[in-house]
Design a protein around this motif. Structure first.
Motif, short mmCIF file in Angstrom:
data_model
loop_
_atom_site.label_atom_id
_atom_site.label_comp_id
_atom_site.label_asym_id
_atom_site.label_seq_id
_atom_site.Cartn_x
_atom_site.Cartn_y
_atom_site.Cartn_z
N VAL A 34 -13.40 -5.32 26.50
CA VAL A 34 -14.76 -4.94 26.03
C VAL A 34 -15.66 -4.72 27.12
O VAL A 34 -16.54 -3.50 27.13
CB VAL A 34 -15.23 -6.08 24.98
N TRP A 35 -15.75 -5.23 28.10
CA TRP A 35 -16.61 -5.18 29.24
C TRP A 35 -16.17 -3.71 29.96
O TRP A 35 -17.20 -3.11 30.16
CB TRP A 35 -16.27 -6.22 30.30
N ALA A 36 -14.96 -3.44 29.84
CA ALA A 36 -14.67 -1.97 30.53
C ALA A 36 -15.21 -0.97 29.73
O ALA A 36 -15.40 0.28 30.50
CB ALA A 36 -13.01 -1.85 30.58
N ARG A 37 -15.79 -0.73 28.66
CA ARG A 37 -16.40 0.13 27.98
C ARG A 37 -17.64 -0.02 27.79
O ARG A 37 -18.41 0.76 27.09
CB ARG A 37 -15.53 0.29 26.39
N ILE A 38 -18.14 -0.71 28.42
CA ILE A 38 -19.98 -0.94 28.41
C ILE A 38 -20.31 -0.50 29.85
O ILE A 38 -20.15 -0.71 30.89
CB ILE A 38 -20.20 -2.52 28.44
N VAL A 59 -32.43 -10.26 26.71
CA VAL A 59 -31.11 -10.45 26.68
C VAL A 59 -30.46 -9.51 25.65
O VAL A 59 -30.86 -9.25 24.59
CB VAL A 59 -30.78 -11.78 26.20
N LEU A 60 -29.50 -8.63 26.19
CA LEU A 60 -28.91 -7.74 25.15
C LEU A 60 -27.36 -8.08 24.88
O LEU A 60 -26.70 -8.57 25.84
CB LEU A 60 -28.74 -6.51 25.93
N ILE A 61 -27.08 -8.43 23.53
CA ILE A 61 -25.65 -8.66 23.33
C ILE A 61 -24.99 -7.79 22.57
O ILE A 61 -25.25 -7.05 21.69
CB ILE A 61 -25.79 -10.09 22.26
N TYR A 62 -23.73 -7.62 22.95
CA TYR A 62 -22.84 -6.64 22.31
C TYR A 62 -21.97 -7.56 21.19
O TYR A 62 -21.25 -8.20 21.49
CB TYR A 62 -21.86 -5.88 23.16
N GLU A 63 -22.06 -7.19 19.88
CA GLU A 63 -21.32 -8.11 19.05
C GLU A 63 -20.10 -7.41 18.46
O GLU A 63 -20.23 -6.13 18.07
CB GLU A 63 -22.04 -8.32 17.76
N ARG A 88 -16.95 -4.05 12.87
CA ARG A 88 -18.18 -3.81 13.32
C ARG A 88 -18.60 -4.04 14.57
O ARG A 88 -18.12 -4.60 15.24
CB ARG A 88 -19.14 -4.77 12.36
N VAL A 89 -19.38 -3.14 15.23
CA VAL A 89 -19.74 -3.04 16.54
C VAL A 89 -21.24 -2.74 16.54
O VAL A 89 -21.78 -1.86 16.11
CB VAL A 89 -19.13 -1.98 17.46
N ARG A 90 -22.14 -3.90 16.99
CA ARG A 90 -23.47 -3.70 16.92
C ARG A 90 -24.16 -4.35 18.13
O ARG A 90 -23.57 -5.13 19.02
CB ARG A 90 -24.08 -4.18 15.61
N PHE A 91 -25.50 -3.93 18.24
CA PHE A 91 -26.19 -5.11 19.44
C PHE A 91 -27.15 -5.67 18.88
O PHE A 91 -27.82 -5.57 17.79
CB PHE A 91 -26.75 -3.93 20.58
N ASP A 92 -27.58 -6.52 19.63
CA ASP A 92 -28.77 -7.44 19.32
C ASP A 92 -29.58 -7.50 20.83
O ASP A 92 -28.83 -7.58 21.74
CB ASP A 92 -28.32 -8.94 19.09
N LEU A 93 -31.04 -7.40 20.56
CA LEU A 93 -31.83 -7.43 21.85
C LEU A 93 -32.95 -8.35 21.52
O LEU A 93 -33.59 -8.13 20.65
CB LEU A 93 -32.29 -5.99 22.01
N HIS A 94 -33.10 -9.45 22.25
CA HIS A 94 -34.37 -10.45 21.98
C HIS A 94 -34.71 -10.84 23.50
O HIS A 94 -34.16 -10.80 24.45
CB HIS A 94 -33.73 -11.40 20.99
N ARG A 95 -35.90 -11.50 23.29
CA ARG A 95 -36.63 -12.15 24.49
C ARG A 95 -36.10 -13.71 24.44
O ARG A 95 -36.19 -14.42 23.17
CB ARG A 95 -38.01 -11.91 24.34
N GLU A 96 -35.81 -14.13 25.52
CA GLU A 96 -35.07 -15.43 25.66
C GLU A 96 -35.69 -16.13 27.03
O GLU A 96 -35.38 -15.88 28.03
CB GLU A 96 -33.64 -15.67 25.36
N ASP A 97 -36.92 -17.18 26.89
CA ASP A 97 -37.30 -17.52 28.15
C ASP A 97 -37.62 -16.32 28.93
O ASP A 97 -37.45 -16.66 30.22
CB ASP A 97 -36.13 -18.52 28.80
N GLU A 98 -38.65 -15.70 28.46
CA GLU A 98 -39.16 -14.54 29.11
C GLU A 98 -38.10 -13.76 29.82
O GLU A 98 -38.46 -12.85 30.88
CB GLU A 98 -40.04 -15.15 30.29
N ARG A 138 -24.48 -9.91 27.20
CA ARG A 138 -23.63 -10.92 26.90
C ARG A 138 -22.65 -10.26 25.97
O ARG A 138 -22.84 -9.16 25.28
CB ARG A 138 -24.13 -12.25 26.08
N ILE A 139 -21.49 -10.85 25.73
CA ILE A 139 -20.57 -10.45 24.67
C ILE A 139 -20.38 -11.34 23.45
O ILE A 139 -19.94 -12.30 23.90
CB ILE A 139 -19.19 -9.83 25.35
N ASP A 140 -20.59 -11.04 22.43
CA ASP A 140 -20.14 -11.74 21.29
C ASP A 140 -18.73 -11.50 20.77
O ASP A 140 -18.69 -10.56 19.92
CB ASP A 140 -21.17 -12.10 20.13
N ASN A 141 -17.72 -11.76 21.32
CA ASN A 141 -16.33 -11.32 21.07
C ASN A 141 -15.74 -12.06 19.74
O ASN A 141 -15.05 -13.29 20.07
CB ASN A 141 -15.39 -11.02 22.22
#
Length: 743
Positions: A365-369, A410-414, A397-407, A353-356
């Motif tokens: 943003v997607w084009a550079r991932i 999910v990788l999030i680019y902020e 700021r550009v950072r990532f979040d990675l967590h478990r969600e309903d098994e 996901r992207i948190d833009n």
């Protein structure tokens, strides 16, 4: 039946008494090791920058003595070491991780130059500095920290990553608390839940150096409020405490010999007072370790191995006090089984996901991932994604979040827009003095509006005065989300002096004014190559200032031109490269059918390649400018002479329609003085050059002039600074003070 029942009851009572007596006379080893029956031990680690590596030496001794830790609290670097240990890293892993970090790079948010786009690489090839002043809401913007902490944030997040995502404080094998400071109230803020990396980042946000962490509260380094959080460990249930204080002690009277030292000493008094109050909380059975780290400073990251050894020696010296907390091998093995994390295996990313929160569109943003769903997370690819995004210079700021969600993982680019807004200014100074009777300078101010729209449009305006007067404005507009194709309309005006030399004697000088309007389109091939071309209009006037009017006459030309350019740049550094190459070739075709008196072409080119072996850098560089066809007009003359342009000869003293210089550059870094973790590298080297300027192209292979220039160089925030003395063929020699880029 009655007798049988009585016998059974009697036997049971006898057995119960025997068991009770046995339990009272010889308790089992397992019971002694039960955490509920031994003092709950808290480990408290203070802040102190690079001095915090001593904590690792203490942990090594605690493990060798089989001392299990039940709770950990830490501040600043203590929160980093303590948090990672609580997350399951061994002291050996901690030592390798901490010492393997390039801390100078961590304290510099600037993206590696080779990861920048061609557009951003162009910024540091002129003499403008990288120091920027933001402009927001009709006032100049002063950032909350010298660096945002982009690289530090990524480092902490990757160190606390496992197959379930980013480690969270509430899920750590050992209960842990990190301390930060509320910048508004000055109160200590204790992290008891949430992402471990966020807590560590907040706890070591050195005021003014790193931007604060903003959320419900704005947080900076915890040393301001509670550098040795003994009370936090006790509130967490610690019955006994081992506290390690690695903070910098007060200076002695002999060291307080200047205003800066005295001011620094006075400012630490409140911190020393709050730390003393924490130490007063220690009971008789607690242990306070204060490693004698001597002159190892908070910024002495290159001495962390030495700090680890000192921490180890300090703990060994207190072995008798510490031994009361030792347990049996079996008990310690059981504890360590719960503390150590298993080998980390990166998870498969189920969703991205992207948190833009920026001005750019999601498609940009997607084009550079490059990371893809359904693939195992690759940290190198993730780092490249974040570097590519941050290198656009559009985000605070550009950072990532990675967590478990309903098994599902999910990788999030902020991505978050720049706090300074979309406008900023850069200033620059270029100075060249031959340490004689001639010196030239240029001062420039550049205004950049970026991003101007959702696809990354950019307006750039520049004003320069000094040796060359220049005004220019251009609008760069990508026409696809990937930034491959772009349009580039621009206008410029330039006024400069052109000297005419005969046998290296000045015989005339002209004022040359040139106005250019053009429209180009182009394509970016990756991050290193750009090809562009277009059409333009040129108006140039040459007015004689000195010289024989019968020989040197004023004149003007104007008309339409076709333009084309090829650019390649993957240098790792624009000032003193270690690796990579650079090439720029431009052709301008002046056309009779577009208004000129005659058709002719001008070609300018420059190229370089650098490589480093065992600290010694060798570079090969050339430049060649030529005119094809047409009459030899004064305003179209090419020149050589001056620093790194055939250094042994006067600046611009060799003129002709064709000019070229070849160079061999060699240099070595001899020192790297630092302010905190920012370096100012010092180099010693030399340039060996051959070149000339010719009236006819057929003369190119003849009359090459030779020159050599040994130099000292320093990489400064204002650009590279050189002190050189050059020798040219025929007894020519020049001394130089040079500040600015040499391309």
């Amino acid at each position: 039946m009655k007798s049988s029942w009585a016998a059974t009851l009697c036997a049971g009572m006898i057995a119960l008494c025997v068991c009770a007596a046995s339990a009272q006379s010889d308790p089992a080893p397992e019971a002694r090791g039960n955490p509920s029956e031994r003092p709950r031990l808290g480990l408290v680690l203070s802040g102190g920058g690079a001095r915090g590596a001593a904590h690792i030496g203490v942990l090594e001794v605690l493990e060798e003595m089989r001392i299990p830790v039940d709770v950990i609290t830490g501040t600043s670097m203590g929160s980093v070491v303590g948090g990672l240990y609580a997350a399951g890293l061994s002291p050996e892993e901690l030592g390798d991780a901490i010492q393997g970090i390039d801390w100078v790079a961590v304290f510099d948010d600037k993206t590696d130059r080779q990861d920048l786009t061609i557009r951003r690489k162009e910024d540091d090839r002129n003499f403008l500095t990288n120091l920027r002043v933001g402009f927001k809401d009709w006032s100049f913007f002063i950032p909350s920290g010298i660096v945002e902490g982009q690289k530090l944030d990524f480092l902490l997040r990757t160190l606390t990553l496992d197959e379930n995502g980013l480690a969270r404080i509430e899920n750590l094998p050992i209960p842990f608390r990190a301390v930060a400071t509320d910048i508004v109230t000055g109160e200590a803020v204790v992290f008891s839940a949430g992402e471990l990396a966020v807590a560590q980042r907040a706890s070591m946000s050195i005021p003014a150096a790193f931007s604060p962490i903003a959320g419900e509260r704005v947080l900076v380094d915890g040393y301001v409020a509670n550098n040795l959080p003994i009370d936090v460990a006790q509130e967490l249930g610690a019955d006994a405490v081992i506290a390690v204080d690695i903070s910098t002690p007060l200076a002695s009277l002999e060291e307080l010999d200047n205003a800066v030292a005295i001011s620094g000493q006075v400012s630490t008094f409140p911190l020393q007072e709050q730390q003393a109050r924490q130490i007063e909380r220690l009971a008789d059975g607690d242990v306070l370790l204060t490693p004698d780290l001597g002159d190892i400073a908070a910024a002495s990251f290159q001495r962390m191995e030495e700090a680890i050894a000192i921490g180890r020696r300090t703990a060994l010296a207190a072995a008798e006090q510490l031994s009361r907390h030792s347990v049996s091998e079996a008990e310690y093995a059981a504890w360590r089984e719960t503390q150590r994390r298993p080998p980390v295996r990166m998870p498969v990313v189920d969703e991205i996901r992207i948190d833009n929160r920026s001005l750019l569109t999601d498609s940009v943003v997607w084009a550079r991932i490059g990371t893809r769903e359904g693939e195992r997370l690759d940290l190198d690819q993730l780092s490249d994604d974040l570097s590519r995004l941050f290198g656009m210079d559009a985000f605070e700021r550009v950072r990532f979040d990675l967590h478990r969600e309903d098994e599902r993982i999910v990788l999030i680019y902020e991505v978050q827009k720049r706090a300074r807004g979309a406008h900023y200014y850069r200033v620059g100074l270029n100075l060249e003095s031959d340490i004689g009777d001639e010196a030239v300078y240029n001062i420039a101010v550049q205004h950049v509006w970026f991003p101007l729209n959702g696809w990354g449009g950019e307006m750039r305006n520049e004003f320069q005065f000094g040796d060359v007067l220049r005004l220019s404005s251009e609008f760069f507009q990508p026409v696809d989300p990937w930034g491959w194709f772009f349009a580039l309309p621009r206008v410029s005006f330039e006024r400069r002096d052109v000297d005419v030399f005969v046998r290296r004697n000045r015989v005339a000088r002209f004022d040359v004014d040139q106005s250019v309007a053009s429209f180009e389109a182009g394509v970016n091939l990756g991050r290193d190559v750009q090809v562009r071309g277009g059409i333009g209009y040129v108006d140039a006037d040459a007015s004689r200032k000195i010289g024989d009017p019968l020989v040197f006459r004023s004149g003007s030309i104007h008309g339409g031109v076709y333009q084309a350019a090829f650019e390649y740049d993957n240098l790792d550094n624009a000032s003193f490269p270690n690796y990579g190459g650079f090439a720029l070739a431009e052709i301008t075709m002046f056309r009779e059918e577009l208004g000129f008196d005659e058709s002719f072409e001008e070609v300018t080119s420059v190229g370089a390649i650098f490589h480093t072996w065992w600290g010694n850098t060798l570079g090969l560089r050339f430049s060649y400018d030529t005119a094809i066809g047409g009459r030899g007009r004064v305003e179209r003359l090419n020149t050589v002479g001056g620093f790194l342009r055939l250094s042994g000869f006067d600046r611009g003293s060799i003129t002709g329609r064709h000019a070229g210089v070849g160079q061999v550059l060699a240099y070595r870094r001899i020192a790297s003085p630092a302010v905190f973790a920012w370096e100012f590298p010092v180099y010693v080297g030399g340039a060996f050059e051959a070149g000339n300027a010719w009236r006819r192209r057929s003369d190119l292979e003849n009359d090459l002039l030779l020159s050599m220039a040994p130099f000292f160089g320093v990489e400064t925030p204002l650009g590279p600074f050189y002190l050189a003395y050059a020798y040219g063929e025929g007894g020519h020699h020049q001394g130089y003070l040079f500040l600015g880029q040499s391309f």
